[in-house]
Design an enzyme around this catalytic site. Structure first.
Site: not given
Length: 347
Positions: A71, A143, A163-165, A201, A290
């Site tokens: 996002t 996706q 995206s990682a997840h 950071t 989402c």
């Protein structure tokens, strides 16, 4: 009996490789912007992950900017730009583009001006895979990455979102992948982190997990694991269609992700199906996750030409690497049993 998780398009369970990398990263004390040994150790973790993600996504020679997720990557790529998109895009993209591109019954768009367009590679609700044109401005690969063979350098776009997840990494980390030389205005300013494109950071622990998940996902894809998943998905669809011929599968006949099926059961609200299956021990969804926990009519299906009743009667079942044939059999039996109860009440 144990619960069955069939909502991998919303998020994939954390991979063991990602968990191990994150655990190890917790013991690295330094700030990656510091020049001392501890800081350099933290920076090395980030650069290792950057290389892992680049290799897995076929993005050698591209710039990879780590973000808090797809996002944020979408906002970074799209904010302030006048780009076209289709109504089937994820909310993260749709909120930044003009939804002027028409789609066919499978939800596929054919932009006349690729350089002014932002398109998804695969739809999260139906799994339909787009045939992307060359020269696309922005590709949402969130996706598709990890489920089908895809490489940033094949796509030929300026920027891509991942995206990682969605690949078994941690939640809260993603990346904007950029063709080197592409101009971009930072949204977060301050320090010079991420090549000056995203100040703050870095999430060292999450980024380390992302890199490990990307590497593991690449190995898994190469092993043929997703072909097995496609067989399970196809078997599920065949069984449900034989027992419930009124059921429609959105995007059937089009190229789709190997793990995704969108079932439309007329007259049986998707929200009701999700709740009933949850009570029976199965996690499925009624569309994109989402939406702040809301269950609503699918605007994706509406854009594909389905009427309001059909769009409100759909559920998404999305399998993952750990899904078994026994779990699919249990789900099919439970879903068909609930369907018979619904039909009896409606009679």
């Amino acid at each position: 009996m144990s619960r069955v998780y069939l909502d991998h398009n919303a998020t994939m369970p954390l991979r063991a490789e990602a968990r191990a990398a994150m655990t190890a990263a917790m013991d690295v004390a330094g700030n990656p912007s510091s020049v001392h040994a501890e800081g350099r150790a933290a920076k090395a973790l980030i650069e290792r992950a950057r290389a892992q993600v680049a290799a897995a996504f076929g993005a050698e020679g591209a710039d990879i900017v780590f973000t808090s997720g797809a996002t944020e990557a979408a906002a970074l790529a799209l904010a302030g730009r006048d780009l076209l998109g289709a109504a089937v895009e994820h909310d993260a993209v749709a909120s930044h583009v003009s939804g002027d591109l028409p789609v066919d019954r499978a939800g596929r768009a054919r932009p006349a001006e690729p350089a002014r367009s932002a398109l998804q590679l695969a739809n999260s609700e139906t799994g339909v895979v787009q045939d992307l044109p060359a020269g696309l401005a922005v590709c949402d690969a969130t996706q598709a990455f990890g489920k089908i063979p895809v490489a940033f350098n094949w796509i030929g776009c300026d920027m891509a979102l991942i995206s990682a997840h969605k690949i078994g990494g941690p939640k809260g980390v993603g990346a904007l992948v950029m063709r080197r030389g592409t101009e971009l205005a930072a949204l977060l300013t301050g320090g010079g982190q991420e090549m000056g494109r995203r100040a703050g950071t870095e999430n060292v622990i999450g980024i380390a997990g992302f890199g490990a998940a990307a590497e593991a996902a690449e190995r898994e894809l190469g092993s043929g694991a997703w072909a097995r998943i496609a067989d399970l998905r196809d078997g599920l669809e065949q069984r449900l269609r034989q027992a419930a011929p009124e059921v429609e599968i959105a995007g059937e006949g089009a190229a789709r992700l190997p793990n995704t099926t969108c079932l439309i059961s007329p007259g049986w609200k998707g929200e009701t199906q999700v709740m009933q299956m949850d009570l029976k021990g199965f996690a499925v969804s009624a569309g994109s996750a989402c939406s702040s926990g809301k269950v609503r009519e699918s605007r994706v299906l509406r854009a594909m030409g389905y009427d309001e009743a059909a769009a409100g009667s759909a559920i998404r079942v999305s399998l993952g690497p750990g899904t078994t044939e026994e779990e699919i059999t249990r789900f099919a039996e439970a879903w068909l049993a609930q369907r018979e109860k619904h039909r009896a009440r409606a009679a």
